[in-house]
Design an enzyme around this catalytic site. Structure first.
Site, mmCIF file in Angstrom:
data_model
loop_
_atom_site.group_PDB
_atom_site.id
_atom_site.type_symbol
_atom_site.label_atom_id
_atom_site.label_comp_id
_atom_site.label_asym_id
_atom_site.label_seq_id
_atom_site.Cartn_x
_atom_site.Cartn_y
_atom_site.Cartn_z
ATOM 1 N N GLU A 248 -9.419 -15.205 29.751
ATOM 2 C CA GLU A 248 -10.252 -14.226 30.455
ATOM 3 C C GLU A 248 -10.356 -12.900 29.714
ATOM 4 O OE1 GLU A 248 -8.292 -16.326 31.951
ATOM 5 O OE2 GLU A 248 -9.625 -17.369 33.328
ATOM 6 N N HIS B 259 -6.482 -18.710 45.093
ATOM 7 C CA HIS B 259 -7.911 -19.026 45.082
ATOM 8 C C HIS B 259 -8.578 -18.410 46.308
ATOM 9 C CE1 HIS B 259 -6.264 -22.163 42.424
ATOM 10 N NE2 HIS B 259 -7.449 -22.239 41.870
#
Ligand SMILES: Cc1ncc(C[n+]2csc(CCOP(=O)(O)OP(=O)(O)O)c2C)c(N)n1
Ligand SMILES: Cc1ncc(C[n+]2csc(CCOP(=O)(O)OP(=O)(O)O)c2C)c(N)n1
Ligand SMILES: [Mg+2]
Ligand SMILES: [Mg+2]
Lengths: 339, 327, 339, 327
Positions: B60, B129
Site C-alpha cells: 500500500e 474489514h
C-alpha cells in the site's frame, strides 16, 4: 606519467565519452559543492541560519552520477545531502544560498522546508521531504508516468545507506522491477546512518546484492572515483532509456563532515577513520587525474578555486539581501489557490 | 436518468473520467482481471488496457507513493486501497508526502491523487474489514476527505475528486455498495467538494451525519416525524474541508444538534462538529451538543451478536433524537 | 517398487529422521486439515457462518514445516491460511470449529476476529491480524526476546507470496539478519495474491533469492512434497537453534480452492490450471509415498479417513452447541481489566 | 530532591526502570553510542550493554513491530522514534497491531510497549521536525497517549507507561527538554496514567492544555491574574484515556473553558474536550467553548518569521483569555 605512456593509453574519460571540457566542468561543480558546503558551516556557526546539511566527501558520486543524466529532460529525486546533484543539474549557487538561509525567493520551498530539501520544477528536480526513503516509490511513479506517455525520460533517485532498510525502499524497487521502469536507483553508501554503522544497518557487505531480489542489475562502485561513478551511471541510464529497466547503483563513499549542524560525529567515529577517508577525497582524486593527463595545472586550478569562491560569495551576498517570507504567508498554499 | 446502486455510481465515474482524460489511470490490488474485490472496476481493464488499470504488488505504501510520483509527473492517478483497514501502511505517504506537497513547494506544485477505499461495518468482516478510518486523517492539513452517501453524490464527488488539484481520500461504505440505490443523470456532472447537503429540512433539531449513517439518520428522522419531531438532516458528504457554514446555518435555525457517525466516538469527526457548534453557535443552543457513535472499541467484531451491539442503527438514532427533543 | 528395490534404498523419511508413525501422523493431520476445510465450505454455504478461509493444496507445506518445530517450545506465527500449521502444533478440530463459527469459547479470539485468525497462548501460537505481513517484524521481536533471555527457542513465521512485497517483509527480514535471530521465514508461494499472479508481484522467478540481500540462506522447495518441506525446515530450525541465524524458505504450492468464501477464482485462473495442480495434490503425493513404502494400505487409509471425518463431525456438533458471545461483551478488553 | 530538566527526567526514568526490571530494553535509531540525537539515552549503552540498548536499522515499522513481538514474548520494550514526524511508517504496527492485540485475543494477551517520540515546534525544525502528531492517534481505541509537561510528570508517567500492561505512546516536547526544569524526588514514584492535574486553581475560567502549552498557559494565566481574571489551568498530562472527570469538574466550577494546543486546530484533541464539555457541562456554560491552536497548516515552516507566526504563544493565550473572560 611520461608523454609516451600517455600516448599509449586511452584516458578513462575519453573511453567514457567525456571531453576534457566536460571533465573540467564536472570538477568545477564538485569544487563549487565543496565551497558552498564550507560556507554553509560558517553561516550556521555565525548564527545566520540555525541549520546546515552538507555533502563533503560525497561530491564524487553526486556530481558524476548526475552528469550522466540528460539535463532538463530526465527527472531527478535528490535527498537532503545532494547539494552536488542539484548543482550538477543546474541549480545556481544563489538558489542554493537562498535555500540555506530560508528566504522567500528560495525556489526550493520559499523558506518553508529545512535547507537541503530540494525542489526546482524547471530543472526537473522533484520535491523531497525529510522522512527517509519516501522518494523511492515516487521515482517509480514518475517513471511509470513517463513510460505510460511513451517518453524516453529516465528518472534518477538518490538516497543513503540508511534508507535501504526502510519499507519504501523495498516497495519502490519491487514496483520498478515488476514494471521494468526506467529508473536508476543511486545509493550513496557512506557507512553510517547518522551514528548507526553499516554492520547494524544490514548483514551484507554490498547493498547492491539486493537488486537481484527485484530482477534487475545491481552494481557497487567506488563512490570517490568520479569517473567510475559516471561510467556506471551512464550505463544504467542507457539501459533505462532503452527500455531495459532499472539499475541499482551502490556508490561507496564517506561523509567527511558531521551528519548535519545538529550532529557531533566524534561520539561515534574516530578522528583516524575520518582522516583515512580524507586522504581519499574524491575532489583530490579527480584533480590528480586531471593533472596526470595535463588537463589542469596549478595556475588553472587556482583560477577555478577563485571563480568558485567568488560565485559563493556573490550568492551569499544576494541571498542575505533577499527578504524573509511574510509571516502571514505561512497560511498560504495548504490547498490550491486560484489566481 | 436511471436508478443505480452506489457501486455502479463509483464504477461509472471511474469509467467516464478515464474516457474523458487520458491522464486518469487506476492502480491497486485485484482491480484488473478480477475487477476489484467489490467489483467496482469491472470491465475497465478490458476497455482501457493493462497500462491504465494496474494490478499492483501487495504494497500500500507503494500504491500511494507511486500514485504521488505519477501525479507530480502529469498524471491523475486513482489508487484503490482494497479495504480502508489496509490504508495504514500508506499513512506515511499520505500524510508526509501527498498532504504536504503543495505547502512545501510554496504552492508551486500539487499532488492530484485520489485514494479510494471501502470502509465501514455491518458486513461480518471482523475488526480488520469493518473500520471507519476517517478520524485518523481528519484534521491533517492538505487532505480532502469525501464520504458520499448516495449514488448521485458518489458519482459527482468522485468526478470532482479526480479533477481536484489536491489529494482526496474517498471513502465508500461497503455496505452501501449494493444496498443504496438512487437516481443518477446520464449527462456529465460534478458535485463540489466541501459542500454539505440538507437531505431533509426540519425545524426542531439538526442531525449531522455522513456515509451509511446519513441513510440511517434519514430513516430515524422520518420515524420521529410521526411523534411530531421535525428533524433537519445535514449530510456532510465532505469531511475535509468541513462545510462549517451549512452546519452553523442549520443549528442556528433549530437550536439543537445530534451528530451521528459509525466511527468510534472519541476523537471522531463529530468532536470537531461539536466544537464548532459550541464555539460559533453557542448563543443559539437550546440543549446539549449530542453525539451518537460506535463505542470506543477497535471496530466491529466478527460475531453477529457482537457486531450488532456495536453498530449505530436507525433505532439507536431515533432514541437519541427523542431524548434530545425532550430536553 | 519391488521388495528388493526397497531394501536397497533408504526411505526418504528415515533419512530425515522421521519414524513411520511420525509420517502417518503427519499424513493424518494433513487429511484432517483437508476435511476441516471441506466442512467449512459446507458450513459457509449452508449459512452457518458468513466467512470461510481454507488451505486445500497447502497442507504439504503447512503440516510438514510445522512438524519440524519443537511443539510447545518453539513459537509459531501462522497467517490466515494456516489451518494445517495450527493443527500440526496442536490445535484441536473442535477449537478450529469454534473459531470457524465465531463462538464465545473460541480460544483464538472468542468470535471477535474472522475465522482463520489464529491465536493460542498455550500452544505458542501468536495472535495474527488481517493486514498482510505485519507478523514478520513480530517474529523478529519474538526471536529477539528469546535470544535476550538466552533461550534456544526457534520462531517460525508464515506468509504468502503477496506478503513478500510489503515493506514489513523487508524490514522484518533485515532486522532478523542484522541480529542473526533464530527465525525461520516460511513463504507459501501459491502463485497468486488473490487474483494477482506472481509475474505482477515480483520480477524474480524464486523469491528465495531475496534472502541473500539480508545475509542469510534462502531455499526454494517443492511445497507439495511434504518430505522435502520437512527436510528444509528441519535444517533451518537446526541452524536457528544453533545460533546461526535465520533462513528463508520458499515453498512453491497452489491454492486449490478460492482465496476465501468471498472470492470467485474463475475470474482470474483457468479450470485447466487448477486441474493440473490438483494432480499434484500434496496429500495424494504423501499417500503414494506411504503406499510405496508399505506404510499404508487401502484399508488403513480408509480407517484414517473415517477417524478424521468423525473428528470433524464431532467438532462441528460441539461448536454448534457452544454459545455465541454476549452482546455487551463487545465492550470488554480494549485495555487490561483487573480481575 | 533536585532541579532537573525534562530531558534528564526522561533519561532517569529509563535508567531506573532498566535497573529495576530486566525485561525492560530500548530500541531505536542512534540511541546507543550516540546516546540519542537529543541525548536522552546517554550512558545507557555503557551501563546496560548492546543487548538492552539496540541501535536499529532505519525502519520505524520494524522498530515498533519488533517491540510488539518482544512484548508478547515477555519483554517490556521502549521504542524510540527519533522525531514524532517519523512515526507515520509505524502507524500500521501501532494501530493495527499494538492497539488491537488485547481486544482481538479477547483479553488473553496484551502488548506492553512504550513508544517514545519527541514532538513539537519552535525549534526551527521545519515541517518535518516540528509536528504534533497526537491527533492522528487520539481516538484509536486501545492506545494510551501521554504528554508530560514537567520533569516530575515526565519521570513518573514514563515509569507508569513502562509498567503499564497496554501500549503507551509517550510524546515529549523537544523544546521542553532543556527549557523546562523542576523538582523531582530521589525515590521511586509513578504518576498514574489517565489523571489530569490542576496546575493552577482558579475561579473564573478553565484553561485546558498539555505539553509545552501547559507552561505557556500557566504563564498567560499569571499575566491575566493581574487584570483580575482568575484562571484555573488543567494540565491534561494524559490524552487517552482522557480525564473527563477532571475537565468537567473544573468547567462546572468556572463555567467557561479555553482549550489550547500546539497541534493544528481542526480535529485536534481540543475538539474532543469541547465536545465533552458541550454535552456534559452544557447547563453550566456561561460562554462559548473556545479553542486556541496552531493554524491548519502542515506544521511550522523553517523560516523564523513563518514559524513564529504559526506557534501559539503565551501572548496569544493571554488575548484569548481576556476575550473569553469579557464575554
Ligand atoms: C523515516 C525517518 N526516520 C528517521 C529519520 C531521522 N534521520 C534523518 S537522516 C537519518 C540517517 C540517514 O542515513 P542515510 O540514509 O545513510 O543517509 P546519510 O545521511 O548517511 O547520507 C536519520 C535516521 C528520518 N529523517 N526519517
Ligand atoms: C496490507 C493488506 N493489504 C491488502 C489485504 C487484502 N488481502 C487479503 S489476502 C490478500 C492476498 C494475499 O496473498 P498472499 O500473501 O500470496 O497469500 P495467499 O492468500 O495467496 O495465501 C490480500 C491482497 C490485506 N489483508 N492486507
Ligand atoms: Mg549514510
Ligand atoms: Mg499467494
Amino acid at each position: 606519467m611520461t608523454t609516451t605512456e600517455r600516448r599509449l593509453r586511452t584516458p578513462t574519460h575519453e573511453a567514457l565519452g567525456l571531453t576534457a571540457d566536460d571533465l573540467l566542468s564536472m570538477y568545477t561543480v564538485m569544487r563549487l559543492a565543496r565551497a558552498l558546503a564550507e560556507r554553509m558551516w560558517l553561516l550556521q556557526r555565525g548564527g545566520k541560519t540555525p541549520f546546515a546539511v552538507t555533502a563533503e566527501g560525497h561530491e564524487g558520486v553526486q556530481v558524476a552520477s548526475a552528469w550522466a543524466l540528460d539535463r532538463g529532460r530526465d527527472m531527478v529525486l535528490p535527498y537532503y545531502r545532494d547539494l552536488g546533484v542539484v548543482l550538477a543539474v543546474g541549480m545556481s549557487a544563489k538558489e542554493v544560498m537562498l535555500n540555506a538561509l530560508g528566504r522567500a525567493a528560495d525556489p526550493n520551498s520559499g523558506g518553508r522546508q529545512l535547507p537541503g530539501h530540494w525542489f526546482h520544477a524547471e530543472l526537473n528536480i522533484v520535491s523531497g521531504s525529510s522522512p527517509v526513503a519516501t522518494q523511492i516509490p515516487h521515482a517509480a511513479g514518475i517513471a511509470l508516468a513517463s513510460k505510460l506517455r511513451g517518453e524516453e525520460t529516465v528518472t534518477a533517485v538518490y538516497f543513503g545507506d540508511g534508507a535501504t532498510s526502510a519499507g519504501d525502499f523495498h516497495e519502490g524497487l519491487n514496483f520498478a522491477g515488476v514494471h521494468r521502469l526506467p529508473v536508476v536507483f543511486i545509493c550513496e553508501n557512506n557507512g553510517y546512518a547518522i551514528s548507526v554503522p553499516s554492520s547494524k544497518q544490514a548483514a551484507v557487505e554490498d547493498l547492491a546484492v539486493r537488486a537481484a531480489g527485484y530482477g534487475f542489475p545491481g552494481v557497487t562502485v567506488d563512490g570517490n572515483d568520479a569517473l567510475a561513478v559516471y561510467g556506471a551511471t551512464r550505463e544504467a541510464v542507457e539501459r533505462a532509456r532503452a527500455g531495459e529497466g532499472p539499475t541499482f547503483i551502490e556508490a561507496k563513499t564517506y561523509r567527511l563532515a558531521p551528519h548535519t549542524s545538529a550532529d557531533d560525529d566524534r561520539l561515534y567515529r574516530s578522528p583516524e577513520e575520518v582522516e583515512a577517508w580524507r586522504r581519499r577525497d574524491p575532489i583530490e582524486r579527480l584533480r590528480a587525474y586531471l593533472i596526470e593527463w595535463d588537463l589542469l595545472d596549478k595556475r588553472k586550478d587556482e583560477a577555478i578555486g577563485a571563480t568558485v569562491v567568488e560565485e559563493v560569495e556573490e550568492a551569499v551576498r544576494l541571498a542575505e539581501a533577499s527578504p524573509e517570507p511574510e509571516p502571514e504567508s505561512a497560511l498560504q498554499h495548504v490547498f490550491y489557490e486560484k489566481g | 436518468m436511471g436508478q443505480i446502486n452506489l457501486l455502479q455510481a463509483v464504477h461509472d465515474a471511474l469509467r467516464e473520467e478515464m474516457a474523458r482524460d487520458e491522464r486518469v489511470f487506476l492502480l491497486g490490488e485485484d482491480i484488473g482481471a478480477m475487477g476489484g474485490v467489490f467489483r467496482t472496476t469491472v470491465g475497465l481493464l478490458e476497455e482501457f488496457g493493462e497500462e491504465r488499470v494496474i494490478d499492483t504488488p501487495l504494497a500500500e505504501s507503494a500504491i500511494v507513493g507511486v500514485a504521488i510520483g505519477a501525479s507530480v509527473n502529469g498524471m491523475l492517478p486513482v489508487a484503490e486501497i482494497q479495504f480502508a483497514d489496509f490504508i495504514y501502511p500508506a499513512v506515511n505517504q499520505i500524510v508526509s508526502e501527498a498532504a504536504k506537497w503543495r505547502y512545501r513547494t510554496n504552492g508551486a506544485q500539487g499532488c492530484p491523487i485520489v485514494v479510494r477505499a471501502p470502509y465501514g461495518g455491518g458486513v461480518h468482516g471482523g475488526p480488520y474489514h469493518s473500520q471507519s478510518v476517517e478520524s485518523l486523517f481528519f484534521g491533517i492539513p492538505g487532505l480532502k476527505i469525501v464520504v458520499p452517501a448516495t449514488p448521485y453524490d458518489a458519482k459527482g464527488l468522485l468526478k470532482a475528486a479526480i479533477r481536484d488539484p489536491d489529494p482526496v481520500l474517498f471513502f465508500e461504505h461497503k455496505k452501501s455498495y449494493r444496498l443504496v440505490k438512487g437516481e443518477v443523470p446520464d449527462e456529465d456532472y460534478v458535485v463540489p467538494i466541501g459542500k454539505a447537503r440538507v437531505s431533509r429540512p426540519g425545524r426542531d433539531l439538526t442531525l449531522v451525519a455522513y456515509g451509511l449513517m446519513a441513510h440511517y439518520s434519514l430513516e430515524a428522522a422520518e420515524a420521529v416525524a410521526e411523534d411530531g419531531i421535525d428533524v433537519e438532516v445535514v449530510d456532510l458528504r465532505t469531511l475535509a474541508p468541513l462545510d462549517t457554514e451549512a452546519i452553523l446555518e442549520s443549528v442556528k435555525k433549530t437550536s439543537k444538534v445530534l451528530i451521528v457517525h459509525e466511527d468510534n466516538l472519541t476523537g471522531g469527526v463529530g468532536a470537531e462538529v461539536a466544537a464548532l457548534v459550541g464555539q460559533e453557535a453557542f448563543d443559539y443552543l437550546d440543549g446539549p451538543i449530542t453525539r451518537l457513535a460506535s463505542p470506543d472499541i477497535p471496530a466491529m467484531p466478527f460475531s453477529a451478536a457482537l457486531e450488532e451491539f456495536a453498530m449505530p442503527t436507525a433505532d439507536k438514532i431515533k432514541q437519541a433524537l427523542r431524548d434530545l427533543a425532550a430536553y
